[in-house]
Design an enzyme around this catalytic site. Sequence first.
Site, PDB file in Angstrom:
ATOM      1  N   HIS A 153      15.173 -18.206  -4.931  1.00 31.82           N
ATOM      2  CA  HIS A 153      15.128 -16.999  -5.146  1.00 31.82           C
ATOM      3  C   HIS A 153      15.666 -16.154  -6.395  1.00 31.82           C
ATOM      4  CE1 HIS A 153      14.607 -17.174  -0.522  1.00 31.82           C
ATOM      5  NE2 HIS A 153      13.525 -16.564  -1.005  1.00 31.82           N
ATOM      6  N   ASP A 175      20.725 -21.676  -3.181  1.00 37.43           N
ATOM      7  CA  ASP A 175      19.393 -20.978  -3.425  1.00 37.43           C
ATOM      8  C   ASP A 175      19.162 -20.952  -4.809  1.00 37.43           C
ATOM      9  OD1 ASP A 175      17.460 -19.532  -3.595  1.00 37.43           O
ATOM     10  OD2 ASP A 175      17.930 -17.946  -2.318  1.00 37.43           O
ATOM     11  N   SER A 193       9.272 -14.325   0.615  1.00 43.59           N
ATOM     12  CA  SER A 193      10.570 -13.713   0.259  1.00 43.59           C
ATOM     13  C   SER A 193      10.404 -13.650  -1.239  1.00 43.59           C
ATOM     14  CB  SER A 193      11.572 -14.626   0.803  1.00 43.59           C
ATOM     15  OG  SER A 193      11.500 -15.932   0.166  1.00 43.59           O
TER      16      SER A 193
END
Length: 344
Positions: free
Chosen positions: A326, A323, A100
């Site tokens: 990311h 998160d 990702s």
Amino acid sequence: MGLLFLFLLHAFFRGNPSSSSSGLDHVFTGTWVEDQSYPLYDPATCPFIEREFKCQGNGRPDLFYTHYRWHPLACNLLRFNGLDFLEKMKGKSIMFVGDSLSRNQWQSLTCLLHSAVPNSPYTLDRVGDVSIFTLTEYKVKVMHDRNVYLVDVVREDIGRVLKLDSIQGSNLWEGTDMLIFNTWHWWYRRGPTQPWDFVELGGHIYKDIDRMRAFEMALKTWGAWVDANVDPTRVKVFFQGISPSHYNGSLWNEPGVTSCVRQKTPVPGSIYPGGLPPAVAVLKSVLSTIRKPVTLLDITTLSLLRKDGHPSIYGLTGAAGMDCSHWCLPGVPDTWNEILYNLI
Ligand SMILES: *[C@@H]1O[C@H](CO)[C@@H](O)[C@H](O)[C@H]1NC(C)=O
């Protein structure tokens, strides 16, 4: 005479693949400076941006993190120019292969290009694990092949086997003009989100092995794939370096802090107090053994400085998750692509 010179020059560069990473240190050593002419695009001009990266749309109140430019100490970067990028890449295809974090950079590039030519038609398709963004007028394809280990995971009678010596790759990889590989974040997964049951290495099956060694073995297998399959006169190969996370404030001189939430500014200066993750040295050592030219996008340090750039509670899971792996878009991966633009 001229031909001989060209041949020697060619041989020299072929024989020094590591020069393609260490020779670029001047691009990757620098500092973040405030620049109100950034971000490079307004998120509203990127309608297909995924929720995972859409921090502003998910309610992130501060936008300071979007107004920084990477400033190398020893040179100036050209500002990303989408039109120029498209002219250079006309008729060509680019593929990000990886997890990702690859998708993060892929998404950034699709936004950068679409916002440069907002009225030019595009298509966005998904075929199996591959997402394909095409700007039809320019015949430019920007793809993401989701492949978290690069090497194979195969379902066998005993269970799912992570085969460190085996890499099937993809027909698509071989037909692509530019390949940008990445793997790292999945190597330490354990428990229910670990997508394999056994590891195979050198003809032996193990329940588990040291994860850093597994990472290294997989990179070597991938390097052998590059050496055997890539024609460097046709295909440009990059490796997207280790993208760092920010869950431990001790590493940026805020002991006790256990996430990136409410971080609003980068670490000042050019040096990250916590140093580099050990995976970087492993990666560089394997890259130096590959005979074909592979350029390392050595984005680790510049990204380490950006503790403010992650979604935190404004990501896929909102306040239920955190998160700090990311990156928000617009944001840090736009700089990875700005550097990529400067290298091509
Ligand atoms: C955070 O980093 C410090 C300094 O390297 C280390 O001593 C500590 O164990 C780390 N904490 C966690 C939770 O990993």
